[in-house]
Design a protein around this motif. Structure first.
Motif, mmCIF file in Angstrom:
data_model
loop_
_atom_site.group_PDB
_atom_site.id
_atom_site.type_symbol
_atom_site.label_atom_id
_atom_site.label_comp_id
_atom_site.label_asym_id
_atom_site.label_seq_id
_atom_site.Cartn_x
_atom_site.Cartn_y
_atom_site.Cartn_z
ATOM 1 N N THR A 34 0.835 -1.199 0.000
ATOM 2 C CA THR A 34 0.000 0.000 0.000
ATOM 3 C C THR A 34 0.869 1.248 0.000
ATOM 4 O O THR A 34 1.760 1.396 0.835
ATOM 5 C CB THR A 34 -0.923 0.020 1.230
ATOM 6 O OG1 THR A 34 -1.778 -1.122 1.205
ATOM 7 C CG2 THR A 34 -1.775 1.286 1.250
ATOM 8 N N ALA A 35 0.607 2.137 -0.957
ATOM 9 C CA ALA A 35 1.259 3.442 -1.013
ATOM 10 C C ALA A 35 0.160 4.472 -1.254
ATOM 11 O O ALA A 35 -0.624 4.337 -2.195
ATOM 12 C CB ALA A 35 2.293 3.485 -2.135
ATOM 13 N N ILE A 63 3.876 5.527 3.174
ATOM 14 C CA ILE A 63 4.032 4.068 3.216
ATOM 15 C C ILE A 63 4.224 3.589 4.641
ATOM 16 O O ILE A 63 4.562 4.363 5.540
ATOM 17 C CB ILE A 63 5.235 3.599 2.370
ATOM 18 C CG1 ILE A 63 6.541 4.105 2.993
ATOM 19 C CG2 ILE A 63 5.105 4.040 0.915
ATOM 20 C CD1 ILE A 63 7.782 3.394 2.513
ATOM 21 N N SER A 67 7.492 -1.888 4.613
ATOM 22 C CA SER A 67 7.391 -2.283 3.200
ATOM 23 C C SER A 67 8.487 -1.655 2.339
ATOM 24 O O SER A 67 8.580 -1.944 1.145
ATOM 25 C CB SER A 67 6.019 -1.905 2.635
ATOM 26 O OG SER A 67 5.854 -0.490 2.599
ATOM 27 N N ILE A 71 9.610 -2.338 -1.608
ATOM 28 C CA ILE A 71 9.342 -1.325 -2.641
ATOM 29 C C ILE A 71 10.603 -1.020 -3.438
ATOM 30 O O ILE A 71 10.554 -0.847 -4.669
ATOM 31 C CB ILE A 71 8.799 -0.026 -2.007
ATOM 32 C CG1 ILE A 71 7.446 -0.276 -1.357
ATOM 33 C CG2 ILE A 71 8.696 1.080 -3.052
ATOM 34 C CD1 ILE A 71 6.910 0.915 -0.581
ATOM 35 N N LEU A 118 9.127 8.512 -0.618
ATOM 36 C CA LEU A 118 8.389 7.537 0.176
ATOM 37 C C LEU A 118 8.474 7.955 1.639
ATOM 38 O O LEU A 118 9.540 7.916 2.250
ATOM 39 C CB LEU A 118 8.989 6.141 -0.002
ATOM 40 C CG LEU A 118 9.069 5.605 -1.442
ATOM 41 C CD1 LEU A 118 9.783 4.260 -1.452
ATOM 42 C CD2 LEU A 118 7.675 5.472 -2.046
ATOM 43 N N TRP A 120 7.489 7.809 5.705
ATOM 44 C CA TRP A 120 6.926 7.113 6.861
ATOM 45 C C TRP A 120 6.848 8.049 8.062
ATOM 46 O O TRP A 120 6.292 7.697 9.087
ATOM 47 C CB TRP A 120 7.714 5.852 7.202
ATOM 48 C CG TRP A 120 9.179 6.059 7.410
ATOM 49 C CD1 TRP A 120 9.818 6.355 8.586
ATOM 50 C CD2 TRP A 120 10.211 5.970 6.413
ATOM 51 N NE1 TRP A 120 11.167 6.465 8.384
ATOM 52 C CE2 TRP A 120 11.440 6.223 7.062
ATOM 53 C CE3 TRP A 120 10.212 5.694 5.038
ATOM 54 C CZ2 TRP A 120 12.661 6.218 6.374
ATOM 55 C CZ3 TRP A 120 11.418 5.689 4.359
ATOM 56 C CH2 TRP A 120 12.619 5.944 5.028
#
Length: 218
Positions: A34-35, A63, A67, A71, A118, A120
């Motif tokens: 999931t992104a 994200i 993950s 990725i 990306l 987090w």
């Protein structure tokens, strides 16, 4: 004429970013990853109602950090490379995820340079935001589309809160563009969910001047 030309250029660029965002999100989805589109064209779509209403230059995806290592090879095989100056994670180090807020990738295509971030965390740990505020809450998602494909977006109140915290700490809210961005969320400010989100920020930061500015701009 200059404004029309600028709008035309922004529209073309944002449409290319939206198409690439959809393509990458769907590619990761096929790998059960999931992104979630975040800021950029996703913010433009969710709060302005149109991806062409604000200029964007990159692709931000929220994200789960667990993950990231899955990725990375998918983006590398797609022609992306880790952005210059960024540490290449070769193993799932706990320190890596607490000392960095994102990992960025670049790719040159026929339509220009695509830059993917990306995330987090919302802000870099150096800004010392409380850990519970610095996480992007993806527990509640909503359906939307960018360039024609249905995707999952952050719930609007959470998207607003995360963007506000990012601008508040990274940019100091010193640009008019940022205040205009925040003012686009005026329509959801009366909801209980956004009040709850803002109350979390008010425990640590003075956001009153920001909302006074929003009243003036709205």
């Amino acid at each position: 004429a200059a404004l029309k030309n600028e709008l035309h250029s922004v529209t073309i660029q944002n449409f290319e970013l939206a198409k690439e965002t959809e393509r990458i999100v769907k590619k990761l989805e096929k790998a059960s990853i999931t992104a979630i589109p975040y800021k950029g064209v996703a913010f433009s779509k969710q709060f302005y109602g149109d991806i062409s209403m604000r200029e964007s230059s990159d692709i931000d995806l929220a994200i789960d950090p667990t993950s990231l290592l899955a990725i990375k090879p998918l983006l590398l095989e797609d022609g992306y490379s880790i952005a210059a100056g960024m540490e290449d994670p070769t193993k799932a180090s706990a320190n890596y995820y607490t000392e960095n807020k994102d990992l960025c990738f670049d790719k040159t295509s026929t339509t220009g340079l695509f830059h993917i971030e990306l995330h987090w965390m919302i802000t870099h740990p150096n800004y010392q935001a409380p850990a519970n505020l610095n996480k992007i809450d993806s527990a509640q998602l909503v359906n939307s589309e960018l360039a024609g494909t249905q995707l999952k977006f952050l719930e609007p109140a959470e998207h607003f809160r995360a963007t506000l915290l990012h601008h508040l700490l990274h940019d100091g809210m010193e640009y008019l563009k940022l205040l205009v961005d925040i003012a686009q969320a005026q329509s959801i400010l009366i909801t209980g969910s956004i009040n709850e989100k803002i109350s979390q920020l008010e425990q640590h930061y003075n956001v009153v001047p920001i909302f006074l500015a929003i009243e003036v701009l709205s």
